[in-house]
Design a protein around this motif. Structure first.
Motif, PDB file in Angstrom:
ATOM      1  N   ARG A   1       0.828  -1.212   0.000  1.00 54.69           N
ATOM      2  CA  ARG A   1       0.000   0.000   0.000  1.00 54.69           C
ATOM      3  C   ARG A   1       0.860   1.260   0.000  1.00 54.69           C
ATOM      4  O   ARG A   1       0.556   2.240  -0.687  1.00 54.69           O
ATOM      5  N   GLU A   2       1.919   1.220   0.777  1.00 54.13           N
ATOM      6  CA  GLU A   2       2.799   2.384   0.836  1.00 54.13           C
ATOM      7  C   GLU A   2       3.557   2.576  -0.473  1.00 54.13           C
ATOM      8  O   GLU A   2       3.843   3.710  -0.881  1.00 54.13           O
ATOM      9  N   LEU A   3       3.877   1.468  -1.151  1.00 50.58           N
ATOM     10  CA  LEU A   3       4.628   1.551  -2.404  1.00 50.58           C
ATOM     11  C   LEU A   3       3.732   1.926  -3.581  1.00 50.58           C
ATOM     12  O   LEU A   3       4.210   2.471  -4.581  1.00 50.58           O
ATOM     13  N   LEU A   4       2.445   1.651  -3.478  1.00 54.94           N
ATOM     14  CA  LEU A   4       1.524   1.795  -4.604  1.00 54.94           C
ATOM     15  C   LEU A   4       1.593   3.166  -5.279  1.00 54.94           C
ATOM     16  O   LEU A   4       1.634   3.236  -6.518  1.00 54.94           O
ATOM     17  N   PRO A   5       1.599   4.292  -4.550  1.00 56.87           N
ATOM     18  CA  PRO A   5       1.646   5.597  -5.237  1.00 56.87           C
ATOM     19  C   PRO A   5       2.902   5.807  -6.064  1.00 56.87           C
ATOM     20  O   PRO A   5       2.917   6.669  -6.963  1.00 56.87           O
ATOM     21  N   SER A   6       3.964   5.038  -5.788  1.00 57.89           N
ATOM     22  CA  SER A   6       5.222   5.222  -6.511  1.00 57.89           C
ATOM     23  C   SER A   6       5.323   4.342  -7.749  1.00 57.89           C
ATOM     24  O   SER A   6       6.282   4.469  -8.526  1.00 57.89           O
ATOM     25  N   VAL A   7       4.361   3.443  -7.951  1.00 53.49           N
ATOM     26  CA  VAL A   7       4.425   2.534  -9.100  1.00 53.49           C
ATOM     27  C   VAL A   7       4.121   3.301 -10.379  1.00 53.49           C
ATOM     28  O   VAL A   7       3.134   4.047 -10.458  1.00 53.49           O
ATOM     29  N   ARG A   8       4.955   3.101 -11.384  1.00 60.89           N
ATOM     30  CA  ARG A   8       4.799   3.798 -12.668  1.00 60.89           C
ATOM     31  C   ARG A   8       4.143   2.862 -13.687  1.00 60.89           C
ATOM     32  O   ARG A   8       4.612   1.753 -13.919  1.00 60.89           O
ATOM     33  N   LEU A   9       3.054   3.351 -14.273  1.00 60.93           N
ATOM     34  CA  LEU A   9       2.379   2.635 -15.351  1.00 60.93           C
ATOM     35  C   LEU A   9       2.745   3.322 -16.662  1.00 60.93           C
ATOM     36  O   LEU A   9       2.199   4.360 -17.014  1.00 60.93           O
ATOM     37  N   GLY A  10       3.709   2.754 -17.367  1.00 61.49           N
ATOM     38  CA  GLY A  10       4.236   3.384 -18.565  1.00 61.49           C
ATOM     39  C   GLY A  10       3.297   3.298 -19.756  1.00 61.49           C
ATOM     40  O   GLY A  10       2.304   2.561 -19.757  1.00 61.49           O
ATOM     41  N   ASP A  11       3.640   4.057 -20.802  1.00 65.70           N
ATOM     42  CA  ASP A  11       2.829   4.074 -22.012  1.00 65.70           C
ATOM     43  C   ASP A  11       2.780   2.696 -22.672  1.00 65.70           C
ATOM     44  O   ASP A  11       1.758   2.317 -23.258  1.00 65.70           O
ATOM     45  N   GLY A  12       3.909   1.950 -22.599  1.00 65.04           N
ATOM     46  CA  GLY A  12       3.922   0.624 -23.205  1.00 65.04           C
ATOM     47  C   GLY A  12       2.910  -0.302 -22.544  1.00 65.04           C
ATOM     48  O   GLY A  12       2.174  -1.028 -23.226  1.00 65.04           O
ATOM     49  N   ALA A  13       2.871  -0.295 -21.223  1.00 68.44           N
ATOM     50  CA  ALA A  13       1.910  -1.134 -20.511  1.00 68.44           C
ATOM     51  C   ALA A  13       0.472  -0.687 -20.793  1.00 68.44           C
ATOM     52  O   ALA A  13      -0.432  -1.521 -20.946  1.00 68.44           O
ATOM     53  N   LEU A  14       0.267   0.619 -20.879  1.00 68.79           N
ATOM     54  CA  LEU A  14      -1.073   1.123 -21.188  1.00 68.79           C
ATOM     55  C   LEU A  14      -1.528   0.676 -22.575  1.00 68.79           C
ATOM     56  O   LEU A  14      -2.698   0.333 -22.782  1.00 68.79           O
TER      57      LEU A  14
END
Length: 670
Positions: free
Chosen positions: A246-259
């Motif tokens: 939960r604490e790490l969640l805001p720092s996770v990056r969802l890149g354009d490739g994954a999108l």
């Protein structure tokens, strides 16, 4: 309160545990729907989840669990000033299938509101579940009006209770978790789409794993406290991992490739709307946080698809949920997946094994190969060289289903809420008023004022207010629609065995099954052939189970039509004992020829009297074809005081007068 079975002690069920833990990490994922056979630890795992959630800070004394950092400005217990609060364990609130509307949303005391001008509100389960888990066991059996309330609360994050202009609103954001056995019926598409993830569970076929399940369950039943203590370290480790994710969640990056992979996957599987894309994005992000990463990888997208898409690609209740994993892998590779990436989630699961959805048959895996050519029309013996037994044919495929109009049971019933026949219900248009029996739920304001008005001088009324007493209150009576039992009595004899004819018959019954699904009916299926009738499917809410039985229906042999009618009466008699308020519609599908057992027309009058005693309406679907027609099905319908209709007349544009004729026959018989 009994000690819940430890979450980490559940044997196997990796997908189920992973889906629940991802929602614990990111409640925005949107909940979990757990589908599977009985006895597969569905409820056990769900009930154990709340022990792994972090404690919730709340405003002291607030019945609606307001966050002390950002209290709800419209809280009925407010206003609250921001500040320090108290912590309490996360709640898991269970919604019983038979709960009342007031139990779910809360009860407003109308009598005090009218006579004293105060809002006396008792919170319901939606208030209790705010910032926690709302669990619905057998969610597919939940009444429609409760489903509507859940949909509203889930969409708006708030619950509204309104009674004749007096309203209360409170926040209600919860993690929705439902379990169901698909054999008992499917979910409404609107509610199905509200669940972020879905998992299919089944009992293991490995003897060693089954032995371990039994061993752990017996140990827990013998001494729950001692068994729970043995798993305390594992529980604490998972709890810490949830907090860290939960604490790490805001720092996770969802890149354009994954999108792009997410969007391409949703488009490839033709899911409706954009909710699937959003849920997949949130799930992939939660998977990365659960694995301790700050970057979403292709394996996260793959696992998210396996959890978020199967229930969204169904087009009708007869489609099996699931995804073609080869097509999924091809899509991910085409839109940015790297060939050297391992699609297996590896240690991302709750116990170090990520798991994944087992492949299921979708459109790409369905049997769409060439089918045998239609043979010659068989005689009463039904002899065919490709049969599966003497006098029996290989099951014919069903013709394409079509849209039908409703066949109603005449009169006014009081059965379970649905969409077929007229009934007295708690919801619908107001038709009158009566004195309340017990607690007042639906106030008829005009009737209440009319009852109180003559007594105002005697009660010493002063000012503009109306003096209302308990005896003045009137409950609104309403008329809506009920669901019925639609019992299909299908002739599977040799005279029906021509593949073209039987395919048309199956297509017609399949169309009526789709209509029954949309109208919230129970359905049953019995067939007659050879020398007897048999119940192919006892009355159930699962129309897809009926469709599966219909698809594999064998044909051949003589035509014991009388046995079919008597068996139908027996099924209805037993079902009436189980569910006396549910009225029935019998649909007899036959060409009317009888070559086995007693003369059916002679028994049809007896069957008609039996049906009438149980408030049963009947329709005979005449399957006779060819230039020479005997009209036997029409004679049978006359004896049953029902209506005869051809296969062609079952279509929506031909059936408009059928309901009126069924009702007219019933009125003439009365």
């Amino acid at each position: 309160m009994s000690t819940p079975f430890p979450f980490t002690a559940v044997v196997g069920q990796d997908d189920l545990r992973l889906a629940l833990l991802l929602n614990a990490v990111s409640p925005a994922v949107g909940g979990v729907l757990v589908r599977g056979e009985k006895g597969t630890a569905k409820s056990t795992a769900v009930r154990a989840l709340s022990a792994l959630l972090p404690p919730v800070p709340v405003v002291a004394g607030c019945r609606f669990s307001c966050d002390p950092a950002k209290p709800d400005a419209q809280c009925p217990d407010g206003p609250h000033e921001p500040g320090d609060g108290v912590e309490r364990p996360a709640r898991m609130v269970e919604l019983p299938v038979g709960a009342s509307e007031d139990r779910l949303v809360g009860a407003l005391d109308i009598e005090r509101a009218l006579s004293e001008g105060v809002k006396a509100f008792e919170p319901g389960l939606l208030a209790d579940a705010h910032r926690g888990i709302l669990y619905v066991d057998e969610v597919n059996l939940l009444h429609d009006h409760l489903v509507d309330l859940l949909l509203d609360a889930a969409a708006m994050g708030a619950s509204y209770v309104e009674r004749e202009g007096v309203s209360v609103r409170h926040a209600s954001k919860f993690l929705l978790v439902g379990t169901m056995n698909p054999e008992e019926g499917e979910l409404r598409p609107q509610l199905l789409d509200r669940f972020g993830l879905t998992v299919e569970v089944a009992a293991s076929r490995e003897p060693d794993q089954r032995v371990e399940v039994v061993r752990r369950r017996l140990a827990y039943d013998d001494d729950p406290a001692r068994f729970t203590a043995r798993w305390a370290d594992e529980e604490a480790a998972v709890r810490r991992r949830v907090v860290a994710a939960r604490e790490l969640l805001p720092s996770v990056r969802l890149g354009d490739g994954a999108l792009r992979q997410i969007a391409a996957t949703c488009a490839a599987f033709e899911v409706d709307g954009m909710r699937a894309d959003i849920v997949m994005a949130r799930t992939a992000t939660a998977l990365a946080a659960w694995a301790g990463r700050t970057e979403v990888l292709a394996e996260d997208v793959r696992q998210a698809a396996l959890l978020a898409l199967p229930h969204r690609r169904r087009r009708n209740p007869f489609d099996a949920p699931g995804l073609d994993e080869d097509k999924l892998d091809d899509t991910l590779e085409e839109f940015g997946g790297s060939e050297d990436e391992d699609p297996d989630p590896g240690p991302d699961g709750p116990d170090g094994s990520g798991g994944g959805q087992p492949p299921a048959d979708g459109p790409e895996g369905d049997d769409t190969g060439a089918r045998p050519e239609a043979g010659e029309e068989g005689g009463e013996s039904g002899e065919q060289p490709a049969g599966s037994g003497p006098g029996e044919q290989r099951p014919a495929p069903a013709a394409e289903p079509f849209r039908t109009k409703v066949l109603s049971v005449p009169g006014l019933g009081e059965g379970a809420a649905g969409r077929r026949s007229r009934a007295r219900t708690e919801h619908g248009r107001t038709t009158g008023a009566r004195r309340p029996r017990g607690a007042l739920t639906k106030l008829h304001l005009a009737a209440t004022v009319q009852a109180a008005a003559p007594h105002q001088r005697a009660r010493g009324r002063s000012g503009r207010g109306l003096v209302v007493r308990r005896d003045d209150l009137r409950q609104a009576t309403r008329e809506g629609r009920e669901g019925n039992l639609v019992l299909f009595v299908v002739d599977a004899s040799g005279s029906m065995a021509a593949r073209q004819r039987m395919g048309a018959v199956k297509g017609a019954v399949l169309s009526l099954l789709l209509d029954a699904y949309q109208r919230r009916d129970k359905v049953g299926l019995l067939t007659f052939r050879g020398s007897a009738a048999e119940v192919a499917l006892p009355p159930t809410s699962s129309v897809d189970a009926a469709a599966a039985r219909l698809e594999s229906l064998p044909t051949g042999g003589r035509t014991p039509l009388a046995a079919g009618l008597l068996k139908a009466h027996e099924v209805l008699r037993v079902e009436r004992l189980r569910d006396p308020a549910r009225r029935a519609l019998v649909v007899v599908v036959t060409d009317g020829r009888a070559t086995g057992g007693p003369e059916p027309v002679a028994l049809a009058g007896r069957a008609a009297r039996l049906f009438a005693a149980g408030s049963v309406a009947s329709v005979v679907v005449d399957c006779e074809s060819g230039p020479v027609r005997l009209g036997l099905a029409g004679r049978l319908a006359d004896e049953l005081d029902g209506t005869a209709v051809t296969l062609d007349e079952l279509r929506a544009d031909s059936i408009a007068g059928l309901v009126r004729e069924v009702q007219g026959n019933s009125r003439r018989a009365a």
